[in-house]
Write a protein that holds these residues in place. Sequence first.
Motif, PDB file in Angstrom:
ATOM      1  N   GLU A  48      -0.750  32.170  25.432  1.00  0.00           N
ATOM      2  CA  GLU A  48      -0.365  33.216  24.503  1.00  0.00           C
ATOM      3  C   GLU A  48       0.474  32.612  23.372  1.00  0.00           C
ATOM      4  O   GLU A  48       1.444  31.905  23.636  1.00  0.00           O
ATOM      5  CB  GLU A  48       0.441  34.285  25.245  1.00  0.00           C
ATOM      6  CG  GLU A  48       0.324  35.629  24.569  1.00  0.00           C
ATOM      7  CD  GLU A  48       1.082  36.714  25.303  1.00  0.00           C
ATOM      8  OE1 GLU A  48       2.226  36.467  25.714  1.00  0.00           O
ATOM      9  OE2 GLU A  48       0.522  37.810  25.447  1.00  0.00           O
ATOM     10  N   TYR A  49       0.057  32.878  22.135  1.00  0.00           N
ATOM     11  CA  TYR A  49       0.729  32.238  21.009  1.00  0.00           C
ATOM     12  C   TYR A  49       1.075  33.219  19.901  1.00  0.00           C
ATOM     13  O   TYR A  49       0.531  34.317  19.835  1.00  0.00           O
ATOM     14  CB  TYR A  49      -0.140  31.098  20.479  1.00  0.00           C
ATOM     15  CG  TYR A  49      -0.368  30.053  21.523  1.00  0.00           C
ATOM     16  CD1 TYR A  49       0.641  29.151  21.844  1.00  0.00           C
ATOM     17  CD2 TYR A  49      -1.558  30.009  22.235  1.00  0.00           C
ATOM     18  CE1 TYR A  49       0.452  28.220  22.846  1.00  0.00           C
ATOM     19  CE2 TYR A  49      -1.752  29.077  23.240  1.00  0.00           C
ATOM     20  CZ  TYR A  49      -0.737  28.184  23.536  1.00  0.00           C
ATOM     21  OH  TYR A  49      -0.911  27.265  24.536  1.00  0.00           O
ATOM     22  N   LYS A  50       1.993  32.754  19.023  1.00  0.00           N
ATOM     23  CA  LYS A  50       2.552  33.646  18.007  1.00  0.00           C
ATOM     24  C   LYS A  50       1.764  33.705  16.706  1.00  0.00           C
ATOM     25  O   LYS A  50       1.133  32.734  16.298  1.00  0.00           O
ATOM     26  CB  LYS A  50       3.989  33.199  17.696  1.00  0.00           C
ATOM     27  CG  LYS A  50       4.969  33.546  18.792  1.00  0.00           C
ATOM     28  CD  LYS A  50       6.380  33.184  18.371  1.00  0.00           C
ATOM     29  CE  LYS A  50       7.321  33.262  19.564  1.00  0.00           C
ATOM     30  NZ  LYS A  50       8.394  32.254  19.465  1.00  0.00           N
ATOM     31  N   PRO A  63      -8.490  31.522  22.608  1.00  0.00           N
ATOM     32  CA  PRO A  63      -9.775  31.613  23.303  1.00  0.00           C
ATOM     33  C   PRO A  63     -10.134  30.328  24.054  1.00  0.00           C
ATOM     34  O   PRO A  63     -10.957  30.337  24.967  1.00  0.00           O
ATOM     35  CB  PRO A  63     -10.776  31.870  22.170  1.00  0.00           C
ATOM     36  CG  PRO A  63     -10.107  31.406  20.932  1.00  0.00           C
ATOM     37  CD  PRO A  63      -8.626  31.587  21.147  1.00  0.00           C
ATOM     38  N   GLU A  64      -9.507  29.216  23.685  1.00  0.00           N
ATOM     39  CA  GLU A  64      -9.822  27.922  24.300  1.00  0.00           C
ATOM     40  C   GLU A  64      -8.968  27.661  25.552  1.00  0.00           C
ATOM     41  O   GLU A  64      -9.485  27.362  26.601  1.00  0.00           O
ATOM     42  CB  GLU A  64      -9.590  26.816  23.261  1.00  0.00           C
ATOM     43  CG  GLU A  64     -10.089  25.457  23.673  1.00  0.00           C
ATOM     44  CD  GLU A  64     -11.584  25.283  23.442  1.00  0.00           C
ATOM     45  OE1 GLU A  64     -12.170  26.112  22.708  1.00  0.00           O
ATOM     46  OE2 GLU A  64     -12.157  24.335  24.001  1.00  0.00           O
ATOM     47  N   CYS A  65      -7.649  27.754  25.416  1.00  0.00           N
ATOM     48  CA  CYS A  65      -6.768  27.391  26.538  1.00  0.00           C
ATOM     49  C   CYS A  65      -6.147  28.591  27.231  1.00  0.00           C
ATOM     50  O   CYS A  65      -5.411  28.421  28.205  1.00  0.00           O
ATOM     51  CB  CYS A  65      -5.685  26.423  26.068  1.00  0.00           C
ATOM     52  SG  CYS A  65      -4.487  27.182  24.946  1.00  0.00           S
ATOM     53  N   GLN A  66      -6.406  29.784  26.724  1.00  0.00           N
ATOM     54  CA  GLN A  66      -5.928  31.036  27.333  1.00  0.00           C
ATOM     55  C   GLN A  66      -4.414  31.228  27.287  1.00  0.00           C
ATOM     56  O   GLN A  66      -3.875  32.100  27.952  1.00  0.00           O
ATOM     57  CB  GLN A  66      -6.381  31.171  28.809  1.00  0.00           C
ATOM     58  CG  GLN A  66      -7.787  30.682  29.112  1.00  0.00           C
ATOM     59  CD  GLN A  66      -8.880  31.547  28.515  1.00  0.00           C
ATOM     60  OE1 GLN A  66      -8.836  32.753  28.629  1.00  0.00           O
ATOM     61  NE2 GLN A  66      -9.815  30.935  27.842  1.00  0.00           N
ATOM     62  N   ASN A  94      -7.620  21.913  21.558  1.00  0.00           N
ATOM     63  CA  ASN A  94      -8.110  21.423  20.275  1.00  0.00           C
ATOM     64  C   ASN A  94      -7.936  22.424  19.129  1.00  0.00           C
ATOM     65  O   ASN A  94      -7.989  22.067  17.961  1.00  0.00           O
ATOM     66  CB  ASN A  94      -9.603  21.103  20.436  1.00  0.00           C
ATOM     67  CG  ASN A  94      -9.953  19.781  19.816  1.00  0.00           C
ATOM     68  OD1 ASN A  94      -9.079  18.919  19.661  1.00  0.00           O
ATOM     69  ND2 ASN A  94     -11.203  19.614  19.450  1.00  0.00           N
ATOM     70  N   ILE A  95      -7.743  23.675  19.499  1.00  0.00           N
ATOM     71  CA  ILE A  95      -7.620  24.741  18.501  1.00  0.00           C
ATOM     72  C   ILE A  95      -6.211  24.750  17.913  1.00  0.00           C
ATOM     73  O   ILE A  95      -5.229  24.706  18.647  1.00  0.00           O
ATOM     74  CB  ILE A  95      -7.881  26.123  19.152  1.00  0.00           C
ATOM     75  CG1 ILE A  95      -9.248  26.172  19.819  1.00  0.00           C
ATOM     76  CG2 ILE A  95      -7.688  27.254  18.150  1.00  0.00           C
ATOM     77  CD1 ILE A  95     -10.413  26.348  18.904  1.00  0.00           C
ATOM     78  N   VAL A  96      -6.134  24.782  16.590  1.00  0.00           N
ATOM     79  CA  VAL A  96      -4.819  24.880  15.955  1.00  0.00           C
ATOM     80  C   VAL A  96      -4.533  26.345  15.606  1.00  0.00           C
ATOM     81  O   VAL A  96      -3.473  26.878  15.925  1.00  0.00           O
ATOM     82  CB  VAL A  96      -4.734  23.997  14.697  1.00  0.00           C
ATOM     83  CG1 VAL A  96      -3.348  24.107  14.058  1.00  0.00           C
ATOM     84  CG2 VAL A  96      -5.025  22.544  15.041  1.00  0.00           C
ATOM     85  N   PHE A 146      -1.022  30.550  16.040  1.00  0.00           N
ATOM     86  CA  PHE A 146      -0.932  29.097  16.162  1.00  0.00           C
ATOM     87  C   PHE A 146      -0.865  28.687  17.623  1.00  0.00           C
ATOM     88  O   PHE A 146       0.069  29.061  18.337  1.00  0.00           O
ATOM     89  CB  PHE A 146       0.318  28.601  15.418  1.00  0.00           C
ATOM     90  CG  PHE A 146       0.618  27.145  15.644  1.00  0.00           C
ATOM     91  CD1 PHE A 146      -0.203  26.161  15.117  1.00  0.00           C
ATOM     92  CD2 PHE A 146       1.730  26.750  16.385  1.00  0.00           C
ATOM     93  CE1 PHE A 146       0.061  24.811  15.326  1.00  0.00           C
ATOM     94  CE2 PHE A 146       2.012  25.400  16.598  1.00  0.00           C
ATOM     95  CZ  PHE A 146       1.173  24.438  16.064  1.00  0.00           C
ATOM     96  N   CYS A 147      -1.848  27.903  18.073  1.00  0.00           N
ATOM     97  CA  CYS A 147      -1.843  27.393  19.453  1.00  0.00           C
ATOM     98  C   CYS A 147      -1.111  26.057  19.467  1.00  0.00           C
ATOM     99  O   CYS A 147      -1.502  25.121  18.781  1.00  0.00           O
ATOM    100  CB  CYS A 147      -3.263  27.211  19.981  1.00  0.00           C
ATOM    101  SG  CYS A 147      -3.300  26.343  21.568  1.00  0.00           S
ATOM    102  N   SER A 148      -0.019  25.964  20.227  1.00  0.00           N
ATOM    103  CA  SER A 148       0.805  24.752  20.220  1.00  0.00           C
ATOM    104  C   SER A 148       0.542  23.841  21.420  1.00  0.00           C
ATOM    105  O   SER A 148       1.236  22.847  21.600  1.00  0.00           O
ATOM    106  CB  SER A 148       2.287  25.141  20.185  1.00  0.00           C
ATOM    107  OG  SER A 148       2.597  25.917  21.320  1.00  0.00           O
TER     108      SER A 148
END
Length: 143
Positions: free
Chosen positions: A23-25, A18-21, A58-60, A51-53
Motif C-alpha cells: 500500500e503506497y501514498k 498492482p505488482e507487489c501488493q 519494478n513499478i515506480v 509511488f511504490c517505494s
Amino acid sequence: MSNCCGGSKKIDKKAMCPECQGEYKLVLLDTLLHQLASPHNQSIKEQSFYFCSSPECNIVYFGSAGDCYNVEQVRSPVGQKQTVASRLICYCFDISVQAASDDLNKNGASEIKEFVKAQTQAKRCACEIRNPSGKCCLVDFPN
Ligand SMILES: [Zn+2]
C-alpha cells in the motif's frame, strides 16, 4: 451506483501496487511530470498516481486507472528502489544514504540532517518534484 453530478470524486490517499501488493501514498501530477523520462511524460492520462517505494518492485508509479511507470521510464535512478549505500536519500541536495550514516557515526548527531532540516524549514527545498516519492526526505534519514 450512479454519479449524476460527476463532481467531488473521492481520491484515495493510498492504494495498492498492482505488482507487489503493497500500500503506497498518493503523489502529485507535478512529481510525475518531473520524474518521468520523455516521451512518457507527454502521455500521462488523468487519474490519481501513487509511488511504490519497495526495492523489490519494478513499478515506480501506478495509477488508479491502471497505468504504470517502471524504473526504466523515469529520468534518474530511484534511491528507494536501490539497496546500494550510494543511493540517494535527499534529492534536493544530493545526499546519499552512505553520507548520512557516516555523518551520524562520526559526529554522533547528524549535521547533514540538521542542514536539510534548516533548508526545509526555510522552504528552500523542492521535495515535491525532486524526490520520486514527492515527500520530504527527512523521515528517511537514519537517526
Ligand atoms: Zn510495487
